[in-house]
Enzyme design. Structure first.
Site, PDB file in Angstrom:
ATOM      1  N   ASN A   9       0.867  -1.184   0.000  1.00 49.29           N
ATOM      2  CA  ASN A   9       0.000   0.000   0.000  1.00 49.29           C
ATOM      3  C   ASN A   9       0.903   1.233   0.000  1.00 49.29           C
ATOM      4  OD1 ASN A   9      -1.834   2.023   0.521  1.00 49.29           O
ATOM      5  ND2 ASN A   9      -2.406   1.295   2.566  1.00 49.29           N
ATOM      6  N   TRP A  10       1.038   1.843  -1.170  1.00 50.90           N
ATOM      7  CA  TRP A  10       1.942   3.007  -1.275  1.00 50.90           C
ATOM      8  C   TRP A  10       1.378   4.235  -0.563  1.00 50.90           C
ATOM      9  CZ3 TRP A  10       3.818   3.425  -7.099  1.00 50.90           C
ATOM     10  CH2 TRP A  10       4.483   2.238  -7.452  1.00 50.90           C
ATOM     11  N   LYS A  11       0.100   4.226  -0.260  1.00 51.57           N
ATOM     12  CA  LYS A  11      -0.581   5.407   0.293  1.00 51.57           C
ATOM     13  C   LYS A  11      -0.319   6.622  -0.619  1.00 51.57           C
ATOM     14  CE  LYS A  11      -0.361   3.268   4.768  1.00 51.57           C
ATOM     15  NZ  LYS A  11      -0.313   3.390   6.214  1.00 51.57           N
ATOM     16  N   HIS A  98      -9.668   1.011   4.868  1.00 48.50           N
ATOM     17  CA  HIS A  98      -8.423   1.266   5.596  1.00 48.50           C
ATOM     18  C   HIS A  98      -8.712   2.243   6.736  1.00 48.50           C
ATOM     19  CE1 HIS A  98      -4.388   2.533   6.578  1.00 48.50           C
ATOM     20  NE2 HIS A  98      -3.952   1.459   5.931  1.00 48.50           N
ATOM     21  N   GLU A 100      -7.178   4.692   7.815  1.00 47.65           N
ATOM     22  CA  GLU A 100      -6.961   6.111   7.475  1.00 47.65           C
ATOM     23  C   GLU A 100      -8.187   6.668   6.760  1.00 47.65           C
ATOM     24  OE1 GLU A 100      -3.237   5.504   5.460  1.00 47.65           O
ATOM     25  OE2 GLU A 100      -2.303   4.995   7.367  1.00 47.65           O
ATOM     26  N   GLU A 170      -5.565  -4.994  10.617  1.00 44.29           N
ATOM     27  CA  GLU A 170      -4.546  -3.971  10.844  1.00 44.29           C
ATOM     28  C   GLU A 170      -4.839  -3.228  12.151  1.00 44.29           C
ATOM     29  OE1 GLU A 170      -2.606  -2.752   6.846  1.00 44.29           O
ATOM     30  OE2 GLU A 170      -4.333  -1.484   7.199  1.00 44.29           O
ATOM     31  N   GLY A 176       2.173   2.300  10.792  1.00 45.80           N
ATOM     32  CA  GLY A 176       3.118   3.398  10.620  1.00 45.80           C
ATOM     33  C   GLY A 176       3.823   3.815  11.897  1.00 45.80           C
ATOM     34  N   SER A 216       3.162  -2.084  10.406  1.00 53.29           N
ATOM     35  CA  SER A 216       4.618  -2.123  10.616  1.00 53.29           C
ATOM     36  C   SER A 216       5.234  -3.489  10.328  1.00 53.29           C
ATOM     37  CB  SER A 216       4.973  -1.660  12.035  1.00 53.29           C
ATOM     38  OG  SER A 216       4.547  -0.317  12.216  1.00 53.29           O
ATOM     39  N   GLY A 237       2.709  -1.110   4.316  1.00 48.86           N
ATOM     40  CA  GLY A 237       2.761   0.306   3.967  1.00 48.86           C
ATOM     41  C   GLY A 237       4.199   0.730   3.718  1.00 48.86           C
ATOM     42  N   GLY A 238       4.839   1.282   4.763  1.00 41.87           N
ATOM     43  CA  GLY A 238       6.183   1.838   4.627  1.00 41.87           C
ATOM     44  C   GLY A 238       7.177   0.933   3.911  1.00 41.87           C
TER      45      GLY A 238
HETATM   46  P1  PGA Z   1       2.629   0.288   7.673  1.00 39.86           P
HETATM   47  O1  PGA Z   1       1.186   0.484   7.005  1.00 39.86           O
HETATM   48  O2  PGA Z   1       3.176  -1.008   7.130  1.00 39.86           O
HETATM   49  O3  PGA Z   1       3.425   1.483   7.241  1.00 39.86           O
HETATM   50  O4  PGA Z   1       2.414   0.224   9.138  1.00 39.86           O
HETATM   51  C1  PGA Z   1       0.316  -0.593   6.810  1.00 39.86           C
HETATM   52  C2  PGA Z   1      -0.975  -0.125   6.235  1.00 39.86           C
HETATM   53  O5  PGA Z   1      -1.446   0.951   6.622  1.00 39.86           O
HETATM   54  O6  PGA Z   1      -1.569  -0.787   5.376  1.00 39.86           O
END
Ligand code: PGA
Length: 253
Positions: A9-11, A98, A100, A170, A176, A216, A237-238
């Site tokens: 997930n590049w966001k 998600h 967010e 999640e 994050g 994470s 994500g990251g």
């Molecule tokens: P993260 O994000 O790996 O940076 O914690 C995961 C996600 O939000 O899908």
């Protein structure tokens, strides 16, 4: 056998050139290092979808996903992108719910139900996210909280429809933050969610659904998390923004 899935997930990251470079590296490493029996899903921001699709080409087991879709079918909804449009660009997966989007864009379970319907009607595989806040984890009510998220958004689906959904657990406090759920905590929640699905749809359907862990996950902790029987992959994500890390996670099985 459940599918093993590593989704990135590049966001809201990556310019055009950065996205091209990252995708080329991922696709090349995936091919060169003969990673078999794992499916990769790359979920870039919307403008990247078409060029990323071109770079993926017909590479087996590498799929293209979007990070969101509209709850509406089509029409005068400025700024929105429908599931139908996504499908026409060769998108096969879509992340829905998600945390967010739930938090910053006020997406509730009712909207998510509509988005799920749109995705499924257009042949997209939803990656449905769920997870609890730190407050709820500390209160010890996390299992019932996350189960309710499934009940409210997914349990209106038929058995055939829910079998097409990928679930991503999640925990919000792990996204994050560098703070990961332990592999035992992840396993406990995944098993609990699978039992919850089985109570409504039967064990066979529950056993067929891939449940990913997200929060994470990185090249250092993936082996431990992915060793658990009910953890069927990761939503990253990251660490999905670095080709070597992303591929290392895919190789951690
Ligand atoms: P993260 O994000 O790996 O940076 O914690 C995961 C996600 O939000 O899908």
């Amino acid at each position: 056998m459940r599918k093993k899935i590593i989704a990135g997930n590049w966001k809201m990251n990556m310019t055009f050139d950065e996205g091209q470079k990252l995708t080329s590296e991922i696709v090349n490493m995936f091919k060169d290092e003969n990673i078999s029996d794992v499916q990769l899903v790359i979920n870039p921001p919307f403008p990247h979808l078409h060029p990323v699709k071109k770079l993926i080409g017909d590479t087996p087991n590498v799929f293209l996903g979007a990070q969101n879709c509209s709850d509406k079918e089509s029409g005068a909804y400025t700024g929105e992108v429908s599931a139908k449009i996504l499908a026409s660009f060769g998108v096969s997966h879509v992340i829905l719910g998600h945390s967010e989007r739930r938090e910053y864009f006020k997406e509730d379970n009712a909207i998510l139900t509509e988005k799920l319907k749109q995705a499924l009607a257009n042949g997209l595989t939803p990656i449905f996210c769920c997870g609890e806040s730190l407050e709820i984890r500390e209160a010890g009510t996390h299992e019932s909280n996350v189960k309710f998220q499934l009940t409210d958004s997914l349990f209106g689906l038929t058995a055939e429809e829910i079998s097409k959904v990928i679930i991503a657990y999640e925990p919000i406090w792990a996204i994050g933050t560098g703070k990961t759920a332990t592999s035992d905590e992840a396993q406990q929640m995944h098993l609990s969610l699978r039992k919850h699905i089985a109570s409504k749809y039967g064990q066979e359907v529950a056993n067929s659904i891939s449940i990913l862990y997200g929060g994470s996950m990185n090249a250092g902790n993936a082996t431990d998390l992915l060793s658990k029987p009910d953890v069927d992959g990761g939503l990253i994500g990251g660490a999905s923004l670095k080709s070597r890390d992303f591929i290392t996670i895919a190789k951690s099985y």
